[in-house]
Design a protein around this motif. Structure first.
Motif, PDB file in Angstrom:
ATOM      1  N   ASN A 170      60.820   3.808 -28.722  1.00  0.00           N
ATOM      2  CA  ASN A 170      61.601   2.644 -28.281  1.00  0.00           C
ATOM      3  C   ASN A 170      61.509   2.504 -26.769  1.00  0.00           C
ATOM      4  O   ASN A 170      61.581   3.467 -26.036  1.00  0.00           O
ATOM      5  N   THR A 171      61.383   1.296 -26.341  1.00  0.00           N
ATOM      6  CA  THR A 171      61.356   1.026 -24.911  1.00  0.00           C
ATOM      7  C   THR A 171      62.562   0.152 -24.578  1.00  0.00           C
ATOM      8  O   THR A 171      62.846  -0.799 -25.268  1.00  0.00           O
ATOM      9  N   PHE A 172      63.229   0.564 -23.561  1.00  0.00           N
ATOM     10  CA  PHE A 172      64.392  -0.208 -23.111  1.00  0.00           C
ATOM     11  C   PHE A 172      64.028  -0.931 -21.836  1.00  0.00           C
ATOM     12  O   PHE A 172      63.485  -0.337 -20.910  1.00  0.00           O
ATOM     13  N   ASN A 173      64.364  -2.192 -21.816  1.00  0.00           N
ATOM     14  CA  ASN A 173      64.138  -2.973 -20.603  1.00  0.00           C
ATOM     15  C   ASN A 173      65.451  -3.070 -19.849  1.00  0.00           C
ATOM     16  O   ASN A 173      66.324  -3.842 -20.215  1.00  0.00           O
ATOM     17  N   ILE A 174      65.621  -2.224 -18.896  1.00  0.00           N
ATOM     18  CA  ILE A 174      66.837  -2.231 -18.085  1.00  0.00           C
ATOM     19  C   ILE A 174      66.561  -3.093 -16.871  1.00  0.00           C
ATOM     20  O   ILE A 174      65.644  -2.821 -16.108  1.00  0.00           O
ATOM     21  N   PRO A 175      67.405  -4.134 -16.705  1.00  0.00           N
ATOM     22  CA  PRO A 175      67.142  -5.006 -15.555  1.00  0.00           C
ATOM     23  C   PRO A 175      67.460  -4.293 -14.239  1.00  0.00           C
ATOM     24  O   PRO A 175      68.450  -3.602 -14.118  1.00  0.00           O
ATOM     25  N   VAL A 176      66.617  -4.453 -13.287  1.00  0.00           N
ATOM     26  CA  VAL A 176      66.814  -3.893 -11.957  1.00  0.00           C
ATOM     27  C   VAL A 176      67.127  -5.055 -11.038  1.00  0.00           C
ATOM     28  O   VAL A 176      66.371  -6.022 -10.957  1.00  0.00           O
ATOM     29  N   HIS A 177      68.302  -4.939 -10.389  1.00  0.00           N
ATOM     30  CA  HIS A 177      68.712  -6.023  -9.496  1.00  0.00           C
ATOM     31  C   HIS A 177      68.145  -5.793  -8.107  1.00  0.00           C
ATOM     32  O   HIS A 177      68.079  -4.680  -7.606  1.00  0.00           O
ATOM     33  N   SER A 178      67.819  -6.879  -7.492  1.00  0.00           N
ATOM     34  CA  SER A 178      67.282  -6.806  -6.140  1.00  0.00           C
ATOM     35  C   SER A 178      68.414  -6.579  -5.149  1.00  0.00           C
ATOM     36  O   SER A 178      69.588  -6.783  -5.445  1.00  0.00           O
ATOM     37  N   ILE A 205      73.830  -7.785  -2.717  1.00  0.00           N
ATOM     38  CA  ILE A 205      74.562  -8.271  -1.537  1.00  0.00           C
ATOM     39  C   ILE A 205      75.347  -9.520  -1.901  1.00  0.00           C
ATOM     40  O   ILE A 205      76.515  -9.665  -1.538  1.00  0.00           O
ATOM     41  N   LYS A 206      74.722 -10.418  -2.650  1.00  0.00           N
ATOM     42  CA  LYS A 206      75.384 -11.653  -3.068  1.00  0.00           C
ATOM     43  C   LYS A 206      76.612 -11.335  -3.936  1.00  0.00           C
ATOM     44  O   LYS A 206      77.699 -11.886  -3.722  1.00  0.00           O
ATOM     45  N   ALA A 207      76.471 -10.408  -4.885  1.00  0.00           N
ATOM     46  CA  ALA A 207      77.591 -10.024  -5.751  1.00  0.00           C
ATOM     47  C   ALA A 207      78.715  -9.376  -4.941  1.00  0.00           C
ATOM     48  O   ALA A 207      79.903  -9.630  -5.173  1.00  0.00           O
ATOM     49  N   SER A 208      78.334  -8.557  -3.967  1.00  0.00           N
ATOM     50  CA  SER A 208      79.341  -7.907  -3.113  1.00  0.00           C
ATOM     51  C   SER A 208      80.102  -8.921  -2.280  1.00  0.00           C
ATOM     52  O   SER A 208      81.333  -8.826  -2.123  1.00  0.00           O
ATOM     53  N   LEU A 209      79.409  -9.912  -1.744  1.00  0.00           N
ATOM     54  CA  LEU A 209      80.076 -10.954  -0.948  1.00  0.00           C
ATOM     55  C   LEU A 209      81.020 -11.792  -1.812  1.00  0.00           C
ATOM     56  O   LEU A 209      82.129 -12.133  -1.378  1.00  0.00           O
TER      57      LEU A 209
END
Length: 178
Positions: A2-10, A15-19
């Motif tokens: 099985n392969t899991f595709n875990i999204p990696v955030h830039s 920074i946008k989410a933190s703001l």
């Protein structure tokens, strides 16, 4: 396999989410927390939502408690040694206001004593007293919030043929009557 595709955030997304999170936290602070906790309402929305009333009620209660405490006896602590004569009893009392708090611990040199931890209301002439604890022991530790103003303390009875020393440690709002 099985392969899991875990999204990696830039880094840009983080920074946008933190703001955005910091902006929402600031708005909650300014609109809700400051008016309800400190009666500070820079936007006027706290008053419209009734939040400033919460701060005023809390402040009023705190002021009443501080006023009551300022009229009472100051917080202090003492450690005393009290000798209970052979085959005799002895009382040791503290003068305390209603709802005063006391933390106490006492111990003997290993010899048990009969005791009655009790209080007598201020101004009572009938002989009434309220017992909080009655037993035989060589030590006790506890606390009391007084149900009424008056004299509160211990009666120890030594049934041995030798004096017994009680070491009493107390902390609270009281005056020692002895």
């Amino acid at each position: 396999m099985n392969t899991f595709n875990i999204p990696v955030h830039s880094t840009k997304t983080l920074i946008k989410a933190s703001l955005i999170a910091a902006t929402i936290a600031s708005l909650v602070l300014i609109i809700c927390i400051l008016p309800s906790e400190y009666n500070i309402d820079p936007t006027g929305l706290g008053n419209k939502m009734g939040l400033t009333k919460l701060a005023q009620q809390t402040h009023g209660t705190t002021s009443a408690i501080e006023k009551a405490e300022s009229n009472s006896i100051a917080l202090k602590s003492d450690k005393v040694e009290i000798e209970i004569p052979a085959n005799r009893g002895l009382e040791y009392k503290l003068l305390m206001e209603k709802y005063a708090h006391l933390e106490y611990q006492w111990q003997t040199n290993g010899k048990p004593l009969y005791f009655d931890f009790h209080g007598e209301p201020k101004g009572d002439t009938t002989g009434y007293f309220e017992s909080f604890s009655i037993t035989t022991s060589d030590n006790m530790k506890g606390s009391l919030t007084t149900p009424f103003a008056g004299s509160h303390g211990w009666y120890w009875k030594n049934t041995t043929d030798e004096p017994v020393t009680v070491t009493l440690t107390i902390k609270g709002n009281y005056l020692i009557k002895g």
